[in-house]
Scaffold this motif. Structure first.
Motif, PDB file in Angstrom:
ATOM      1  N   VAL A 125       0.847  -1.201   0.000  1.00 42.44           N
ATOM      2  CA  VAL A 125       0.000   0.000   0.000  1.00 42.44           C
ATOM      3  C   VAL A 125       0.879   1.246   0.000  1.00 42.44           C
ATOM      4  CG1 VAL A 125      -1.804   1.252   1.233  1.00 42.44           C
ATOM      5  CG2 VAL A 125      -1.770  -1.240   1.289  1.00 42.44           C
ATOM      6  N   PRO A 126       0.739   2.109  -1.027  1.00 44.49           N
ATOM      7  CA  PRO A 126       1.608   3.281  -1.099  1.00 44.49           C
ATOM      8  C   PRO A 126       1.215   4.351  -0.078  1.00 44.49           C
ATOM      9  CG  PRO A 126       0.012   3.340  -2.883  1.00 44.49           C
ATOM     10  CD  PRO A 126      -0.228   2.064  -2.129  1.00 44.49           C
ATOM     11  N   GLY A 127       2.183   5.144   0.337  1.00 44.93           N
ATOM     12  CA  GLY A 127       1.915   6.237   1.267  1.00 44.93           C
ATOM     13  C   GLY A 127       3.198   6.651   1.953  1.00 44.93           C
ATOM     14  N   VAL A 128       3.189   7.881   2.520  1.00 39.67           N
ATOM     15  CA  VAL A 128       4.370   8.356   3.224  1.00 39.67           C
ATOM     16  C   VAL A 128       4.047   8.814   4.642  1.00 39.67           C
ATOM     17  CG1 VAL A 128       5.849   8.983   1.297  1.00 39.67           C
ATOM     18  CG2 VAL A 128       4.104  10.587   2.046  1.00 39.67           C
ATOM     19  N   GLY A 129       2.762   8.801   5.009  1.00 30.95           N
ATOM     20  CA  GLY A 129       2.408   9.192   6.372  1.00 30.95           C
ATOM     21  C   GLY A 129       2.265  10.692   6.557  1.00 30.95           C
ATOM     22  N   LEU A 130       1.698  11.369   5.542  1.00 26.45           N
ATOM     23  CA  LEU A 130       1.500  12.814   5.667  1.00 26.45           C
ATOM     24  C   LEU A 130       0.029  13.229   5.549  1.00 26.45           C
ATOM     25  CD1 LEU A 130       4.574  14.051   3.588  1.00 26.45           C
ATOM     26  CD2 LEU A 130       4.288  14.188   6.073  1.00 26.45           C
ATOM     27  N   GLY A 131      -0.828  12.317   5.043  1.00 22.24           N
ATOM     28  CA  GLY A 131      -2.239  12.655   4.805  1.00 22.24           C
ATOM     29  C   GLY A 131      -2.975  13.067   6.068  1.00 22.24           C
ATOM     30  N   LEU A 132      -2.796  12.301   7.143  1.00 23.82           N
ATOM     31  CA  LEU A 132      -3.522  12.610   8.381  1.00 23.82           C
ATOM     32  C   LEU A 132      -2.968  13.850   9.073  1.00 23.82           C
ATOM     33  CD1 LEU A 132      -4.316   9.087   9.899  1.00 23.82           C
ATOM     34  CD2 LEU A 132      -5.904  10.697   8.820  1.00 23.82           C
ATOM     35  N   LEU A 133      -1.670  14.136   8.850  1.00 19.29           N
ATOM     36  CA  LEU A 133      -1.086  15.367   9.391  1.00 19.29           C
ATOM     37  C   LEU A 133      -1.807  16.575   8.782  1.00 19.29           C
ATOM     38  CD1 LEU A 133       1.340  16.893  10.850  1.00 19.29           C
ATOM     39  CD2 LEU A 133       2.466  16.826   8.639  1.00 19.29           C
ATOM     40  N   ILE A 134      -2.014  16.519   7.464  1.00 15.75           N
ATOM     41  CA  ILE A 134      -2.695  17.618   6.773  1.00 15.75           C
ATOM     42  C   ILE A 134      -4.165  17.677   7.196  1.00 15.75           C
ATOM     43  CG2 ILE A 134      -3.421  18.468   4.498  1.00 15.75           C
ATOM     44  CD1 ILE A 134      -0.732  17.370   3.419  1.00 15.75           C
ATOM     45  N   THR A 135      -4.820  16.505   7.285  1.00 14.24           N
ATOM     46  CA  THR A 135      -6.221  16.461   7.712  1.00 14.24           C
ATOM     47  C   THR A 135      -6.373  17.088   9.093  1.00 14.24           C
ATOM     48  OG1 THR A 135      -6.512  14.443   6.449  1.00 14.24           O
ATOM     49  CG2 THR A 135      -8.182  14.919   8.108  1.00 14.24           C
ATOM     50  N   LYS A 136      -5.465  16.727  10.004  1.00 16.64           N
ATOM     51  CA  LYS A 136      -5.540  17.271  11.358  1.00 16.64           C
ATOM     52  C   LYS A 136      -5.313  18.781  11.355  1.00 16.64           C
ATOM     53  CE  LYS A 136      -4.290  16.789  16.080  1.00 16.64           C
ATOM     54  NZ  LYS A 136      -3.714  16.009  17.123  1.00 16.64           N
ATOM     55  N   SER A 137      -4.386  19.260  10.514  1.00 10.65           N
ATOM     56  CA  SER A 137      -4.137  20.704  10.435  1.00 10.65           C
ATOM     57  C   SER A 137      -5.383  21.433   9.955  1.00 10.65           C
ATOM     58  CB  SER A 137      -2.980  21.000   9.483  1.00 10.65           C
ATOM     59  OG  SER A 137      -1.811  20.357   9.928  1.00 10.65           O
TER      60      SER A 137
END
Ligand code: ADP
Length: 263
Positions: free
Chosen positions: A214-226
């Motif tokens: 599964v691709p990803g770097v672990g930044l999506g939820l950081l942006i969602t939370k911001s």
């Protein structure tokens, strides 16, 4: 350095001595700083070549009719993805610099959510997943419509990525005394209890996910939370490993709630 000291007494109350413990947290602080610096440096490095790529793609599109139709289509897809990457870079730079902001206006979020659901629907179907939107078709709220769409899209994308064939995804929204609640639930792989508090951290990916395809770097939820924080709201997650996960965003409305006002 964190220092902890505690006086010790023997059984009959006599002073026996003092225990002092020193904890060196330098490495931890340096590691976190290194992550911030890395994020910021990489983002800056991406900016210039991306601007160039976008410029040439746009120039190519201006050739318009002299290009075969399918080539125009390919360039359009490349341009759309370059714009997304540019947006990601700009968001990360703004979050790191503390200048990330939202612009809330009165919005029909029923429509915003329907649009987000319909764009995720195709991807969900392709992955053999069932996506249902339970949100009311019309619901007025004061939010930044573009940022809310981005946050919901991030959550739906994760619900698709971390799911299993035949699984389902539910989108829902409601308005109550605390504000607008937007919920994305899935019947996917779930998150271990010990990892729940880390999922919003930059670069965090569950170890089980890191070794998967599964691709990803672990930044999506950081942006969602911001996005949620800038609305003065909160985001919470509940999960049952192997059963599924539910993310709930609560966005307080003007004159409502205790979570703060949009900033
Ligand atoms: P990415 O998806 O690029 O890894 P995110 O910041 O969106 O980054 O998510 C961080 C991590 O949280 C994921 O790598 C995954 O381990 C976990 N996660 C997020 N959403 C879900 C979900 N719906 N189900 C299971 N795990 C999830």
């Amino acid at each position: 350095l964190s220092i902890f000291s505690h006086s010790m007494y023997d059984d009959d109350g006599g002073f026996a001595g003092t225990v002092v413990s020193f904890n060196d947290v330098t490495e931890l602080v340096l590691a976190l700083q290194a992550k911030d610096d890395f994020l910021s440096n990489v983002s800056h490095e991406f900016r210039t070549p991306l601007t160039s790529i976008l410029g040439y793609l746009e120039l190519s599109l201006e050739l318009g009719e002299s290009l075969p139709e399918d080539v125009t289509g390919y360039i359009e897809v490349a341009r759309r993805n370059a714009v997304r990457l540019e947006q990601l870079v700009e968001d990360l730079l703004a979050i790191n610099a503390g200048t990330f902001e939202v612009h809330p206006v009165t919005t029909d979020i029923g429509r915003t959510l329907a649009e987000a659901a319909s764009s995720a629907y195709v991807r969900a179907s392709r992955a053999g997943l069932h996506l249902v939107n339970h949100a009311p078709s019309s619901l007025k709220a004061v939010v930044d419509p573009i940022r809310l769409a981005q946050a919901v899209d991030n959550l739906l994308t994760n619900a698709i990525k971390y799911n299993r064939r035949g699984g389902s995804i539910t989108l829902d929204a409601s308005l109550d005394d605390d504000g607008v609640r937007v919920e994305v639930a899935d019947t996917g792989i779930g998150i271990e209890a010990a990892e729940l508090h880390q999922v919003f951290d930059r670069f965090f990916r569950s170890p089980s996910v890191r070794t998967s395809a599964v691709p990803g770097v672990g930044l999506g939820l950081l942006i969602t939370k911001s996005i949620v924080s800038e609305h003065g709201g909160s985001i919470t997650v509940t999960s049952e490993p192997g059963q599924g996960t539910c993310f709930t965003m609560l966005l307080p409305q003007p004159g409502q709630g205790t979570a703060g006002s949009p900033g």
